[in-house]
Design a protein around this motif. Sequence first.
Motif, PDB file in Angstrom:
ATOM      1  N   GLN A  87     -11.058  -5.592 -29.621  1.00 45.81           N
ATOM      2  CA  GLN A  87     -10.051  -7.032 -29.289  1.00 45.81           C
ATOM      3  C   GLN A  87      -9.264  -7.269 -30.200  1.00 45.81           C
ATOM      4  O   GLN A  87      -9.766  -7.467 -31.359  1.00 45.81           O
ATOM      5  N   ASP A  88      -8.202  -8.322 -29.998  1.00 43.96           N
ATOM      6  CA  ASP A  88      -7.136  -8.296 -30.586  1.00 43.96           C
ATOM      7  C   ASP A  88      -8.117 -10.160 -31.255  1.00 43.96           C
ATOM      8  O   ASP A  88      -8.679 -10.274 -30.638  1.00 43.96           O
ATOM      9  N   VAL A  89      -7.025 -10.344 -31.766  1.00 44.33           N
ATOM     10  CA  VAL A  89      -7.816 -12.061 -33.080  1.00 44.33           C
ATOM     11  C   VAL A  89      -7.401 -12.762 -32.090  1.00 44.33           C
ATOM     12  O   VAL A  89      -9.659 -13.731 -32.311  1.00 44.33           O
ATOM     13  N   ASN A  90      -7.788 -12.349 -31.280  1.00 40.96           N
ATOM     14  CA  ASN A  90      -8.260 -13.936 -29.856  1.00 40.96           C
ATOM     15  C   ASN A  90      -8.936 -13.594 -29.118  1.00 40.96           C
ATOM     16  O   ASN A  90      -9.311 -14.445 -27.428  1.00 40.96           O
ATOM     17  N   GLY A  91      -9.191 -12.204 -28.130  1.00 44.83           N
ATOM     18  CA  GLY A  91     -10.288 -12.363 -28.599  1.00 44.83           C
ATOM     19  C   GLY A  91      -9.871 -10.454 -26.673  1.00 44.83           C
ATOM     20  O   GLY A  91     -10.411 -10.577 -25.631  1.00 44.83           O
ATOM     21  N   ASN A  92      -8.753 -11.064 -26.959  1.00 47.84           N
ATOM     22  CA  ASN A  92      -7.764 -10.201 -25.675  1.00 47.84           C
ATOM     23  C   ASN A  92      -8.060  -8.397 -25.823  1.00 47.84           C
ATOM     24  O   ASN A  92      -8.473  -7.934 -27.029  1.00 47.84           O
ATOM     25  N   PRO A  93      -8.659  -7.517 -24.631  1.00 45.69           N
ATOM     26  CA  PRO A  93      -8.779  -6.237 -25.173  1.00 45.69           C
ATOM     27  C   PRO A  93      -7.860  -5.270 -25.290  1.00 45.69           C
ATOM     28  O   PRO A  93      -6.222  -5.837 -25.063  1.00 45.69           O
ATOM     29  N   LEU A  94      -7.894  -5.264 -26.325  1.00 42.28           N
ATOM     30  CA  LEU A  94      -6.887  -4.082 -26.391  1.00 42.28           C
ATOM     31  C   LEU A  94      -7.073  -2.346 -25.841  1.00 42.28           C
ATOM     32  O   LEU A  94      -8.520  -1.659 -26.384  1.00 42.28           O
ATOM     33  N   THR A  95      -5.991  -1.285 -26.406  1.00 45.31           N
ATOM     34  CA  THR A  95      -6.331   0.484 -25.394  1.00 45.31           C
ATOM     35  C   THR A  95      -6.030   0.559 -26.923  1.00 45.31           C
ATOM     36  O   THR A  95      -5.966   0.178 -27.308  1.00 45.31           O
TER      37      THR A  95
ATOM     38  N   GLU B  24      -0.681  20.860 -24.873  1.00 48.18           N
ATOM     39  CA  GLU B  24      -0.892  19.809 -25.782  1.00 48.18           C
ATOM     40  C   GLU B  24      -2.029  19.593 -24.899  1.00 48.18           C
ATOM     41  O   GLU B  24      -2.445  19.660 -23.406  1.00 48.18           O
ATOM     42  N   TYR B  25      -3.474  18.628 -26.330  1.00 48.62           N
ATOM     43  CA  TYR B  25      -4.454  18.606 -25.641  1.00 48.62           C
ATOM     44  C   TYR B  25      -4.648  17.317 -25.960  1.00 48.62           C
ATOM     45  O   TYR B  25      -4.085  16.533 -26.984  1.00 48.62           O
ATOM     46  N   ARG B  26      -4.721  16.329 -24.296  1.00 54.32           N
ATOM     47  CA  ARG B  26      -4.463  15.051 -24.208  1.00 54.32           C
ATOM     48  C   ARG B  26      -5.536  13.716 -24.125  1.00 54.32           C
ATOM     49  O   ARG B  26      -6.036  14.739 -23.161  1.00 54.32           O
ATOM     50  N   LEU B  27      -5.658  13.152 -24.359  1.00 54.16           N
ATOM     51  CA  LEU B  27      -6.823  12.282 -23.949  1.00 54.16           C
ATOM     52  C   LEU B  27      -6.538  12.009 -22.129  1.00 54.16           C
ATOM     53  O   LEU B  27      -5.451  11.684 -21.587  1.00 54.16           O
TER      54      LEU B  27
ATOM     55  N   ARG C 296     -10.165   8.189 -23.032  1.00 55.12           N
ATOM     56  CA  ARG C 296      -9.207   6.677 -23.706  1.00 55.12           C
ATOM     57  C   ARG C 296     -10.319   5.971 -23.633  1.00 55.12           C
ATOM     58  O   ARG C 296     -10.377   4.424 -24.549  1.00 55.12           O
ATOM     59  N   ASP C 297     -11.147   5.739 -22.458  1.00 52.43           N
ATOM     60  CA  ASP C 297     -12.371   5.064 -22.723  1.00 52.43           C
ATOM     61  C   ASP C 297     -13.376   4.984 -24.069  1.00 52.43           C
ATOM     62  O   ASP C 297     -14.355   4.318 -24.257  1.00 52.43           O
ATOM     63  N   LEU C 298     -13.124   6.317 -24.748  1.00 51.32           N
ATOM     64  CA  LEU C 298     -13.983   6.156 -25.424  1.00 51.32           C
ATOM     65  C   LEU C 298     -13.707   5.198 -27.332  1.00 51.32           C
ATOM     66  O   LEU C 298     -14.382   5.184 -27.602  1.00 51.32           O
ATOM     67  N   PHE C 299     -12.385   4.894 -26.866  1.00 47.49           N
ATOM     68  CA  PHE C 299     -11.915   3.701 -27.688  1.00 47.49           C
ATOM     69  C   PHE C 299     -12.485   2.924 -28.462  1.00 47.49           C
ATOM     70  O   PHE C 299     -12.461   3.384 -30.241  1.00 47.49           O
ATOM     71  N   PRO C 300     -13.242   2.124 -28.055  1.00 51.18           N
ATOM     72  CA  PRO C 300     -14.518   1.270 -28.743  1.00 51.18           C
ATOM     73  C   PRO C 300     -15.537   1.861 -29.329  1.00 51.18           C
ATOM     74  O   PRO C 300     -16.427   1.360 -30.117  1.00 51.18           O
TER      75      PRO C 300
ATOM     76  N   GLN D 113     -23.079   2.352 -22.287  1.00 52.07           N
ATOM     77  CA  GLN D 113     -21.676   1.727 -20.449  1.00 52.07           C
ATOM     78  C   GLN D 113     -20.549   3.193 -20.432  1.00 52.07           C
ATOM     79  O   GLN D 113     -20.205   2.886 -18.966  1.00 52.07           O
ATOM     80  N   TRP D 114     -20.718   3.779 -21.565  1.00 47.27           N
ATOM     81  CA  TRP D 114     -19.675   4.714 -21.133  1.00 47.27           C
ATOM     82  C   TRP D 114     -19.730   5.581 -20.828  1.00 47.27           C
ATOM     83  O   TRP D 114     -19.370   6.275 -19.071  1.00 47.27           O
ATOM     84  N   GLY D 115     -21.321   5.867 -20.592  1.00 50.63           N
ATOM     85  CA  GLY D 115     -22.238   7.254 -19.749  1.00 50.63           C
ATOM     86  C   GLY D 115     -22.563   6.832 -18.924  1.00 50.63           C
ATOM     87  O   GLY D 115     -22.361   7.366 -17.570  1.00 50.63           O
ATOM     88  N   ASP D 116     -22.753   5.167 -18.727  1.00 52.81           N
ATOM     89  CA  ASP D 116     -22.950   4.281 -17.092  1.00 52.81           C
ATOM     90  C   ASP D 116     -21.509   4.330 -15.788  1.00 52.81           C
ATOM     91  O   ASP D 116     -21.585   4.799 -14.762  1.00 52.81           O
ATOM     92  N   LYS D 117     -21.109   4.466 -17.158  1.00 50.14           N
ATOM     93  CA  LYS D 117     -19.027   4.474 -15.994  1.00 50.14           C
ATOM     94  C   LYS D 117     -18.685   5.708 -15.642  1.00 50.14           C
ATOM     95  O   LYS D 117     -18.678   6.118 -14.335  1.00 50.14           O
ATOM     96  N   TRP D 118     -19.059   7.007 -16.379  1.00 51.48           N
ATOM     97  CA  TRP D 118     -17.883   8.583 -16.594  1.00 51.48           C
ATOM     98  C   TRP D 118     -19.168   9.103 -15.692  1.00 51.48           C
ATOM     99  O   TRP D 118     -18.488  10.421 -14.916  1.00 51.48           O
ATOM    100  N   ASN D 119     -20.583   8.404 -15.737  1.00 52.46           N
ATOM    101  CA  ASN D 119     -21.609   9.629 -15.981  1.00 52.46           C
ATOM    102  C   ASN D 119     -22.778   9.547 -15.121  1.00 52.46           C
ATOM    103  O   ASN D 119     -23.534   9.230 -15.730  1.00 52.46           O
TER     104      ASN D 119
END
Lengths: 162, 162
Positions: free
Chosen positions: B129-137, A79-82, A87-91, B98-104
């Motif tokens: 984010q959800d409707v209230n602005g809370n982060p979602l994964t 299986e290939y899993r994130l 997962r950080d690519l989500f946004p 931001q992803w690039g800065d974080k992971w590479n």
Amino acid sequence: MARKRFDDSSCSVARALNEVGDWWSLLVVLHAMYGTRRFVDFQQELGIARNILCDRLARLVDNEVLKKVEVGEHGSRFEYRLTEKGRDLFPIVIALRQWGDKWNPAPDQAPLDLRDRETGQTIRQVEVQDVNGNPLTVRDVFVPEGETVDKRKSAESRKKVG
Amino acid sequence: MARKRFDDSSCSVARALNEVGDWWSLLVVLHAMYGTRRFVDFQQELGIARNILCDRLARLVDNEVLKKVEVGEHGSRFEYRLTEKGRDLFPIVIALRQWGDKWNPAPDQAPLDLRDRETGQTIRQVEVQDVNGNPLTVRDVFVPEGETVDKRKSAESRKKVG
DNA sequence: CTAATCTGGTTTCTTTAAGCAACCTTATTC
DNA sequence: GAATAAGGTTGCTTAAAGAAACCAGATTAG
């Protein structure tokens, strides 16, 4: 194709694109987010050539966006899993999806209605925000002095953002 | 390369990638956001082949991500400027960065410090984010029943997101 | 226990796009 | 009036994408 690879680039967007910036990689990640984990499933869902899928999966594993997990008792099933990085690519994926829905809506398809598990409510548009959570456009931001953007050009044109 | 084009695809991510999902397009858009507008400037900053740049600019103009503006009094000088559609890619580009800065992270380069013009404060991480602005994964969301994700597969594997 | 099937590939061949360099046309500058 | 700049276009080479065939190890079907 002689595609130039930018591993060395001083631009982190270029480096990011180097890992997930080709056609298929992000679609693989997208499908992984939707729950796909198996080689054949990716292949059928995406309609991608098997050799290309092999290559993309291997590269994503190399770049630690996916991890390859041996599953099924005696090996030979994977299986290939994130990973967290994946997962950080989500946004990014969601923002792309929202952009596509907004600017190139499919006549036959409703835009993605992704909901919060907790409340069941539809998620927000992904946006760039200031510290207080207010949306910012490209014209609302700047790069402080001393920052450089890319390479080998005079610095003047780089300070501006927007 | 025989790249498959997905204009017809029922997946809006695929359609989005069709417009800005190749190597150079997003980098062009990025530089446009940083203020670049002229053919030669794009060419030098990106180190892209001129014919490819022509092609990408034309495609971006076709897709209404950029518009070509005649500038310089007697014609024969042009600028490429972002449209609203193009500026709307801002969250995607920033999220990628931001992803690039974080992971590479580049050892020699500080991560992008983009600031709000109003307050001078550093912007937030781009997040879902959800409707209230809370982060979602990816694990915090779901697609309501009846939504389809892509094509020609049994529906079971699609309901899940995460 | 042998044959068919499933999974996860690899190989070969063809097509097509990316990269490079040279050239071209219309201003503008020297 | 020659040189330079901007914005391309053309032609060639190289490398990656796509399609399809093949393959090997494990599982299931008969």
